[in-house]
Write a protein that holds these residues in place. Sequence first.
Motif, mmCIF file in Angstrom:
data_model
loop_
_atom_site.group_PDB
_atom_site.id
_atom_site.type_symbol
_atom_site.label_atom_id
_atom_site.label_comp_id
_atom_site.label_asym_id
_atom_site.label_seq_id
_atom_site.Cartn_x
_atom_site.Cartn_y
_atom_site.Cartn_z
ATOM 1 N N ARG A 174 21.221 -67.438 20.565
ATOM 2 C CA ARG A 174 19.878 -67.425 20.293
ATOM 3 C C ARG A 174 19.252 -68.811 20.687
ATOM 4 N NH1 ARG A 174 22.513 -63.956 17.721
ATOM 5 N NH2 ARG A 174 21.415 -61.838 17.025
ATOM 6 N N ILE A 175 19.726 -69.995 20.622
ATOM 7 C CA ILE A 175 19.057 -71.187 21.060
ATOM 8 C C ILE A 175 19.123 -71.163 22.388
ATOM 9 C CG2 ILE A 175 19.693 -73.764 21.122
ATOM 10 C CD1 ILE A 175 21.161 -73.565 18.470
ATOM 11 N N GLN A 176 19.882 -70.881 23.178
ATOM 12 C CA GLN A 176 19.751 -70.650 24.486
ATOM 13 C C GLN A 176 18.621 -69.889 24.962
ATOM 14 O OE1 GLN A 176 23.814 -69.555 25.965
ATOM 15 N NE2 GLN A 176 24.346 -71.866 25.821
ATOM 16 N N ALA A 177 18.473 -68.613 24.208
ATOM 17 C CA ALA A 177 17.279 -67.630 24.508
ATOM 18 C C ALA A 177 16.078 -68.467 24.183
ATOM 19 C CB ALA A 177 17.530 -66.615 23.538
ATOM 20 N N LEU A 178 16.049 -69.357 23.189
ATOM 21 C CA LEU A 178 14.747 -70.098 22.760
ATOM 22 C C LEU A 178 14.407 -70.947 24.184
ATOM 23 C CD1 LEU A 178 15.178 -70.798 19.070
ATOM 24 C CD2 LEU A 178 13.406 -69.178 20.177
ATOM 25 N N GLN A 179 15.435 -71.779 24.171
ATOM 26 C CA GLN A 179 15.368 -72.586 25.650
ATOM 27 C C GLN A 179 14.864 -71.964 26.481
ATOM 28 O OE1 GLN A 179 19.192 -74.379 25.275
ATOM 29 N NE2 GLN A 179 18.394 -76.422 24.379
ATOM 30 N N ALA A 180 15.514 -70.722 27.067
ATOM 31 C CA ALA A 180 15.259 -70.108 28.428
ATOM 32 C C ALA A 180 13.404 -69.572 28.348
ATOM 33 C CB ALA A 180 15.644 -68.866 28.546
ATOM 34 N N ALA A 181 13.197 -69.345 26.946
ATOM 35 C CA ALA A 181 11.702 -68.943 26.897
ATOM 36 C C ALA A 181 10.815 -70.152 26.673
ATOM 37 C CB ALA A 181 11.160 -68.127 25.469
ATOM 38 N N GLU A 182 11.332 -71.509 26.430
ATOM 39 C CA GLU A 182 10.761 -72.557 26.553
ATOM 40 C C GLU A 182 10.353 -72.931 27.948
ATOM 41 O OE1 GLU A 182 13.198 -75.291 24.454
ATOM 42 O OE2 GLU A 182 12.746 -74.482 22.458
ATOM 43 N N ARG A 183 11.473 -72.826 28.797
ATOM 44 C CA ARG A 183 11.414 -73.201 30.154
ATOM 45 C C ARG A 183 10.363 -72.141 30.842
ATOM 46 N NH1 ARG A 183 17.185 -73.798 29.369
ATOM 47 N NH2 ARG A 183 17.592 -71.704 30.248
ATOM 48 N N GLY A 184 10.428 -71.017 30.620
ATOM 49 C CA GLY A 184 9.372 -69.840 31.069
ATOM 50 C C GLY A 184 7.785 -70.601 30.633
ATOM 51 N N TYR A 185 7.724 -70.978 29.499
ATOM 52 C CA TYR A 185 6.584 -71.301 29.001
ATOM 53 C C TYR A 185 6.192 -72.578 29.589
ATOM 54 C CZ TYR A 185 2.961 -73.490 25.888
ATOM 55 O OH TYR A 185 2.009 -73.970 25.370
ATOM 56 N N SER A 186 7.010 -73.471 29.928
ATOM 57 C CA SER A 186 6.861 -74.732 30.503
ATOM 58 C C SER A 186 6.066 -74.522 31.810
ATOM 59 C CB SER A 186 7.867 -75.696 30.427
ATOM 60 O OG SER A 186 8.210 -76.090 29.035
ATOM 61 N N ALA A 187 6.994 -73.646 32.616
ATOM 62 C CA ALA A 187 6.755 -73.590 34.018
ATOM 63 C C ALA A 187 5.265 -72.689 34.117
ATOM 64 C CB ALA A 187 7.694 -72.358 34.615
ATOM 65 N N ALA A 188 4.863 -71.828 33.322
ATOM 66 C CA ALA A 188 3.479 -71.183 33.241
ATOM 67 C C ALA A 188 2.642 -72.379 32.800
ATOM 68 C CB ALA A 188 3.603 -70.129 32.233
ATOM 69 N N PHE A 189 2.763 -73.338 31.982
ATOM 70 C CA PHE A 189 1.828 -74.339 31.510
ATOM 71 C C PHE A 189 1.583 -75.158 32.752
ATOM 72 C CE2 PHE A 189 0.653 -78.220 29.722
ATOM 73 C CZ PHE A 189 -0.004 -77.884 28.483
ATOM 74 N N THR A 190 2.741 -75.701 33.470
ATOM 75 C CA THR A 190 2.562 -76.507 34.406
ATOM 76 C C THR A 190 1.671 -75.878 35.682
ATOM 77 O OG1 THR A 190 4.768 -77.550 33.925
ATOM 78 C CG2 THR A 190 3.880 -77.772 36.094
ATOM 79 N N ALA A 191 2.138 -74.833 35.833
ATOM 80 C CA ALA A 191 1.238 -73.751 36.917
ATOM 81 C C ALA A 191 -0.125 -73.747 36.687
ATOM 82 C CB ALA A 191 1.969 -72.417 37.001
ATOM 83 N N GLY A 192 -0.390 -73.482 35.396
ATOM 84 C CA GLY A 192 -1.919 -73.292 35.042
ATOM 85 C C GLY A 192 -2.597 -74.706 35.075
ATOM 86 N N GLY A 193 -1.896 -75.842 34.961
ATOM 87 C CA GLY A 193 -2.582 -77.074 35.294
ATOM 88 C C GLY A 193 -2.820 -77.443 36.823
ATOM 89 N N ARG A 194 -2.167 -76.716 37.548
ATOM 90 C CA ARG A 194 -2.045 -77.032 38.940
ATOM 91 C C ARG A 194 -2.891 -76.209 39.611
ATOM 92 N NH1 ARG A 194 4.261 -78.432 40.425
ATOM 93 N NH2 ARG A 194 4.372 -80.230 39.064
ATOM 94 N N SER A 195 -3.437 -75.105 38.930
ATOM 95 C CA SER A 195 -4.154 -73.970 39.589
ATOM 96 C C SER A 195 -5.782 -74.430 39.950
ATOM 97 C CB SER A 195 -4.471 -72.973 38.468
ATOM 98 O OG SER A 195 -3.563 -72.319 38.224
ATOM 99 N N THR A 196 -5.903 -74.055 41.392
ATOM 100 C CA THR A 196 -7.018 -74.394 41.981
ATOM 101 C C THR A 196 -8.141 -73.409 42.427
ATOM 102 O OG1 THR A 196 -6.414 -74.078 44.148
ATOM 103 C CG2 THR A 196 -5.789 -76.370 43.370
#
Length: 987
Positions: free
Chosen positions: A866-888
């Motif tokens: 379950r901890i690893q599932a939370l971390q996997a969701a965190e990584r997906g969220y971080s990738a989306a968050f970073t992609a949003g900041g780079r959108s042009t």
Amino acid sequence: MSVVPTDTAPGAAQPPADSAPYDERVLAAGTTLRFVLLLALLAAAGSTMIPRTVWHLLASSEKADMAAACSLAAGIDPSVSMNTSFVQSGHQPAALAECTARFAQDFTGVVLGVGTLALAAALAVYWLIPVWRTRRTKVVPLDVIDVHGGLRPLLDELVTLTGLDRTPRFVVDPASRTTGAIAFGRPRRPVIRLDGGLVASADTERARFRAVVLHELAHLHNRDIGITYATVALWRVFLVLVLLPWAAVGTDILFFRGTADIRGLFAPFNAHAQVLGGLLVLAVYLSRLEIVRHREIYADLMAARWGASAEPWEGGAARKRSQGGWRELFVRFAGLWHTHPSPALRRASLTDPKALFALTALPLLLAGLAADILVWHLGAVPDELLWLKAVLVAGLVVGIGGVALWRAVLYALLAGRPVPSGWSVGLWLGLGVVVGELTGPRAAMNQWLPAHPEALLILVAALVLVMTWTGQNAEWWLRTWRGRSPGPVMLAGLAVPVLAYASVLYWWWFLGEVLTDGWPFTTAGLLASYNLPGLPPPDIGPLWHVVAVVGVLPGTLSRAGSLWWAQVLLWVLPLLALIVASRSGGGAGGSGDSGDSGDSGGERPRWLTRTPPGRVTTGGAAPYGPGRLLAAGLAGGVVCSAGLAVALARLRTADLGAVGATGPLRLAHIMGPVLVICAATALTAAVVAALTDSGWLTAGLVSAGITALLGVGAAYAIMRADAGAGPGTVSWSLSRDVHLPYAVSLGTLVAGLAAFVGRGAGLFRRWLVRRWLVTGRRAGSRPAARLAPAEEHSLRPVWRRAVRVAAIGAVVAGVGATALGVDVAESRGQSSRPAALMLDRSAPAPSAAVSRLQHQAWAAAGGLERIQALQAAERGYSAAFTAGGRSTTDAGFLEVMDRMKTTCGEMDRAARRAKTYFSVPSAAGQRMWARALARHRAMVGTCRSLATRPSATTAKAAGTARRNAVDSADAMLYWLAEKGAIRPKSP
């Protein structure tokens, strides 16, 4: 000389002059019931041993370890007491059920297949035993040996003499030099194998030949071979296909499987299970041999009645016997392993079959042990059928001991000897139950011994009570019964103690068994289980502690299925015996002892037609008439009414204005009358037992039962009159609050125990009187005039009819009250009080080793996942968050926001799934886990805010929440690594 039995064919030879004067068949032998116990034990043991063996052999070890880890992950400590473990298992039931189901492995189909195979093998062995016995010795048909046809007419004559429906097939073993024979085969195709030496000596020793053949024909007449060989077949298949694989699996679990820490943690439970398997072998084997030895004596006696000579037994009896000491003990011990009794015993039984009526300790102990082992193997029976399980076990235990006791009482009456009391029978049966509980895993569970084994004395006391009652009730009925056979009254006399003991077993398994681990109930929890309002804090005074104790005693489970109503029958049936005795003219008799003829009380019972006159001491009057008991019950009812009036007067003045007083006062209105009625019944039973000689227990119970009925009526009248008398009272009605089952069932058990106390006091008083008389004579003083035994004069007809009507009325009232109590109990449902609410929830801290195992199990069974599932969701969220900041572009930004919503949903599902998992088994770890879950839920909220309302503010909040969640997950992993629950990450 005995009368020839009616089933003997006309023209049969008369029995020898020294044959047994008593017909051993006058009552059921009880050996069939003991065979049934063995068959039920083997079948039940197979139903539990086969699944364990199959699961161990086929189950995935990884999933099996995970399934075992679920209980550790739930915070359950296997090293603590049974009660503490039970409470721990109830803390997180949903998570525990989900985890167990996830790793469960179902092999039901395989188990059913193996069970069917074992049953088919048992049937095949049963079918092939005759073939094996025939081929092993290379027997030949009788006609091959009897070429001159001299033996066939003799054998036909003997078969006709015995009156058998089917003529057995006679075969000969020509290679055998011995002079014996054996009956085997199937009931519809019996076979008798004659040894070559017996056939060779048939002409010169005709009397011996007739005796041996008649003995084997007696086995067929008694239908011994069917159930005997069925037990043998099932036993052999059980040993090979069930017990040996189970023992091998148990040895692997105990010494080899898993890590040393896990083996040591569960070593007590697994060791107890192996010991219980060994005791099962011992109980079944010794019991079967003892039953077979008894059936040999029955066959000897039947052969003697058909005119068999005593010559075959004379030779063996003439052998020199051991002269006591250790050699005698060794001979007796060796005799336990033989299929035939000693020659001396067989010869002595021809003239006096007391061995068939004797109360022997070992068979009773083995019966109690076998029944307790049966209880363990019936553990999978659902709670809805708990009453059926209780009746089955009680029927086997009390039935075996009860039949033996009835036969012993009958023999004592026939031979003019002291009647056995019955308490020793209950003691030996109870000792067998205690041995099974202490050596098996039921009472101790995962401990080497239960913390409080003295609680098992409750079962011993219950057996002593019902068996003492059985002995006295048997004497009453055998002295007064005039029917053709005492079998019907014996069945009725055994049904009552069976149901009474079954009610105690039901209570023991439902509630009382936890007492072997100590007193686990909190007083406040017990009182709260009644669902009454306004209960005070835990320190609630001595009265409520007494109420709490009474609430868990035997007899206090009030559903009809708990069999509480069977306690009422313990005094109703003896009362019926007195009524029958009074109708036959013997109800007002004295002690019931007769003269030499034994028939002074009236006509000779029809069931004694096979017993010669001049030997019998049965018949005559019952120990006493119902008048004395009715008077004692009335006196006890008066005392009970006075006590109820005083108790309820105190309740009437209670202050309802006090905080939390309504609930305790209502509870006092429920239990107050119960306590007073139980005290009155105990006093009545003790006084009657102290003043009574013969039948003191049944007399005390009858008087106490009348007292209980009068007490219930008085409680109803007094409290009904007080209902609604003013604002300071609590309304009361019979259908809601008196809780009749408590009064009549618990009161009966309390009265039975009080009767033992009264009996002891009476014996002590008589001892003091005798000592005083002896001392007075030695001192030369003139002792007081010797008192003659008091004799009750015959009641006048009018008074006798009044007593009879009153007794019948008491029976009717008892039955009616029982029916009303069943209805009341079903409507209130008191017996369904949740045990978890009553048990003490405090638990000791686990040891360091157990704590490490619990944390490892928490991580392995799903925590790390379950901890690893939370971390996997965190990584997906971080990738989306970073992609949003780079959108042009706007289109790219909207696409990223859609991805953000998806990752928010994944994060939410991971957080929700983690929330339903177990709490961490330590307080520090649970604080970290709770903080991690809270931060991830906060991150879900900020994620959704950012996805729906993107701005610099929501982006900042989302970033902060993400960092906090990531830190908390990393901290949780580091903490688990420090605790040794997981391996630390390599640098």
